[in-house]
Design an enzyme around this catalytic site. Structure first.
Site, PDB file in Angstrom:
ATOM      1  N   ASP A  21       0.615  -5.966  11.726  1.00 39.44           N
ATOM      2  CA  ASP A  21       1.127  -5.683  12.851  1.00 39.44           C
ATOM      3  C   ASP A  21       0.055  -6.012  13.987  1.00 39.44           C
ATOM      4  O   ASP A  21      -1.013  -6.584  13.631  1.00 39.44           O
ATOM      5  CB  ASP A  21       1.791  -4.220  13.067  1.00 39.44           C
ATOM      6  CG  ASP A  21       0.548  -3.164  13.098  1.00 39.44           C
ATOM      7  OD1 ASP A  21      -0.537  -3.682  12.788  1.00 39.44           O
ATOM      8  OD2 ASP A  21       1.047  -1.999  13.023  1.00 39.44           O
ATOM      9  N   CYS A  78      -2.149  -2.985   8.860  1.00 41.95           N
ATOM     10  CA  CYS A  78      -1.711  -2.574   9.983  1.00 41.95           C
ATOM     11  C   CYS A  78      -2.920  -1.388  10.335  1.00 41.95           C
ATOM     12  O   CYS A  78      -3.991  -1.645  10.094  1.00 41.95           O
ATOM     13  CB  CYS A  78      -0.591  -1.779  10.084  1.00 41.95           C
ATOM     14  SG  CYS A  78      -0.213  -0.326   8.753  1.00 41.95           S
ATOM     15  N   THR A  80      -3.591   1.656   9.783  1.00 44.70           N
ATOM     16  CA  THR A  80      -4.165   2.414   8.943  1.00 44.70           C
ATOM     17  C   THR A  80      -3.860   1.663   7.309  1.00 44.70           C
ATOM     18  O   THR A  80      -4.579   2.082   6.263  1.00 44.70           O
ATOM     19  CB  THR A  80      -3.655   3.679   8.619  1.00 44.70           C
ATOM     20  OG1 THR A  80      -2.095   3.428   8.841  1.00 44.70           O
ATOM     21  CG2 THR A  80      -3.801   4.486   9.780  1.00 44.70           C
ATOM     22  N   HIS A 111      -4.439  -0.857 -13.398  1.00 42.86           N
ATOM     23  CA  HIS A 111      -3.809   0.109 -13.932  1.00 42.86           C
ATOM     24  C   HIS A 111      -2.351   0.107 -13.341  1.00 42.86           C
ATOM     25  O   HIS A 111      -1.503   0.409 -14.203  1.00 42.86           O
ATOM     26  CB  HIS A 111      -4.021   1.465 -13.606  1.00 42.86           C
ATOM     27  CG  HIS A 111      -5.588   1.900 -14.179  1.00 42.86           C
ATOM     28  ND1 HIS A 111      -6.005   3.336 -14.335  1.00 42.86           N
ATOM     29  CD2 HIS A 111      -6.358   1.110 -14.902  1.00 42.86           C
ATOM     30  CE1 HIS A 111      -7.354   3.326 -15.028  1.00 42.86           C
ATOM     31  NE2 HIS A 111      -7.467   1.902 -15.594  1.00 42.86           N
ATOM     32  N   HIS A 146      -0.616   1.448 -19.504  1.00 44.65           N
ATOM     33  CA  HIS A 146      -0.121   1.188 -17.965  1.00 44.65           C
ATOM     34  C   HIS A 146       1.185   0.438 -17.910  1.00 44.65           C
ATOM     35  O   HIS A 146       1.818   0.904 -16.777  1.00 44.65           O
ATOM     36  CB  HIS A 146      -1.102   0.401 -17.205  1.00 44.65           C
ATOM     37  CG  HIS A 146      -2.413   1.251 -17.212  1.00 44.65           C
ATOM     38  ND1 HIS A 146      -2.928   2.346 -16.803  1.00 44.65           N
ATOM     39  CD2 HIS A 146      -3.655   0.554 -18.054  1.00 44.65           C
ATOM     40  CE1 HIS A 146      -4.001   2.870 -17.336  1.00 44.65           C
ATOM     41  NE2 HIS A 146      -4.556   1.779 -17.871  1.00 44.65           N
TER      42      HIS A 146
HETATM   43  C1  RB5 Z   1       0.455   1.051  15.245  1.00 44.87           C
HETATM   44  O1  RB5 Z   1      -0.082   1.554  16.557  1.00 44.87           O
HETATM   45  C2  RB5 Z   1       0.034   1.903  14.088  1.00 44.87           C
HETATM   46  O2  RB5 Z   1       0.892   3.329  14.136  1.00 44.87           O
HETATM   47  C3  RB5 Z   1       0.334   0.948  12.840  1.00 44.87           C
HETATM   48  O3  RB5 Z   1      -0.689  -0.153  12.818  1.00 44.87           O
HETATM   49  C4  RB5 Z   1      -0.037   1.832  11.527  1.00 44.87           C
HETATM   50  O4  RB5 Z   1      -1.268   2.435  11.569  1.00 44.87           O
HETATM   51  C5  RB5 Z   1       1.047   2.530  10.885  1.00 44.87           C
HETATM   52  O5  RB5 Z   1       1.047   3.127   9.862  1.00 44.87           O
END
Ligand code: RB5
Length: 224
Positions: A21, A78, A80, A111, A146
């Site tokens: 993203d 993204c 996180t 695994h 597994h």
């Molecule tokens: C975008 O701001 C953020 O929410 C997205 O990149 C991500 O971290 C969501 O899990």
């Protein structure tokens, strides 16, 4: 897709789908170059714009591409790594794993046979991200015990789908004379019917509880 992988300079050349993203445009570019420098082929599913967008869209695109069998695996990034991997995991056959360290990246392949790796530009630095990708791409699935557990994950599907898939297994088993399959199909179908009924019952109880809560709220407001 393993069977279609080719070998060049003694490494397996993989076809890799990548997506992200707006929070991970820069890291995506760096990772693409890195993966290509390892000799693999990378297809970019976007986004290439830093304008705010919705990560489920890109998670789904890469997940569909990998699930179709056209790609060996996928990389999703993204902020996180979490949102985009949750989205990808909705696609049948996808096992997307968020990794913020190299040991996890290696283990999710060994695994869990993860077919998508995910991480966050806001969580890991560039060098760690490269190491994570390398650990994942160079690891091998260990199979054995597994494999059984992964098959169990595939069995976790909705009640109605389980019923239909059980009936299909049953019919295929009957027509091919595969009685084990036919019997397994019956068990799966009954399991599916049970789960569906359980779901409907739970849903009905929740609706009733919501109704009582609303009614109680209304009465309380009037009395007050
Ligand atoms: C975008 O701001 C953020 O929410 C997205 O990149 C991500 O971290 C969501 O899990």
């Amino acid at each position: 897709r393993q069977r279609q992988m080719c070998i060049r300079d003694s490494i397996y050349i993989m076809k890799i789908a990548i997506g992200n993203d707006h929070a991970a445009v820069e890291l995506k570019k760096t990772i693409m170059e890195y993966v290509e420098s390892m000799g693999h082929e990378v297809t970019n599913f976007g986004t290439d714009s830093s304008e705010s967008c919705n990560y489920p869209e890109y998670g789904e695109k890469v997940a569909n591409a990998v699930a179709s069998g056209e790609f060996d695996c996928g990389i999703l990034i993204c902020g996180t790594g979490v949102g985009i991997s949750i989205a990808a995991n909705k696609v049948n056959g996808i096992r997307a794993a968020v990794c913020s360290d190299t040991a996890t990246a290696r283990l999710v392949k060994q695994h869990n046979n993860a077919n998508i790796i995910a991480f966050g530009e806001r969580i890991v630095g560039v060098e760690l991200a490269k190491d994570i990708v390398k650990a994942y791409l160079t690891a091998e699935f260990e199979g054995g015990r597994h494999a059984k557990r992964i098959a169990m994950i595939s069995d976790i599907i909705g009640g109605i789908i389980k019923t239909l898939s059980g009936l299909l297994d049953f019919l295929t088993g009957i027509f091919t004379g595969n009685w084990d399959k036919a019997w397994g199909g019956i068990k799966k179908a009954f399991n599916g019917v049970w789960e569906t009924m359980e779901g409907v019952a739970k849903g009905t109880i929740n609706i009733l509880i919501d109704g009582i809560n609303m009614l109680w709220g209304g009465v309380y407001n009037v009395v007050k």
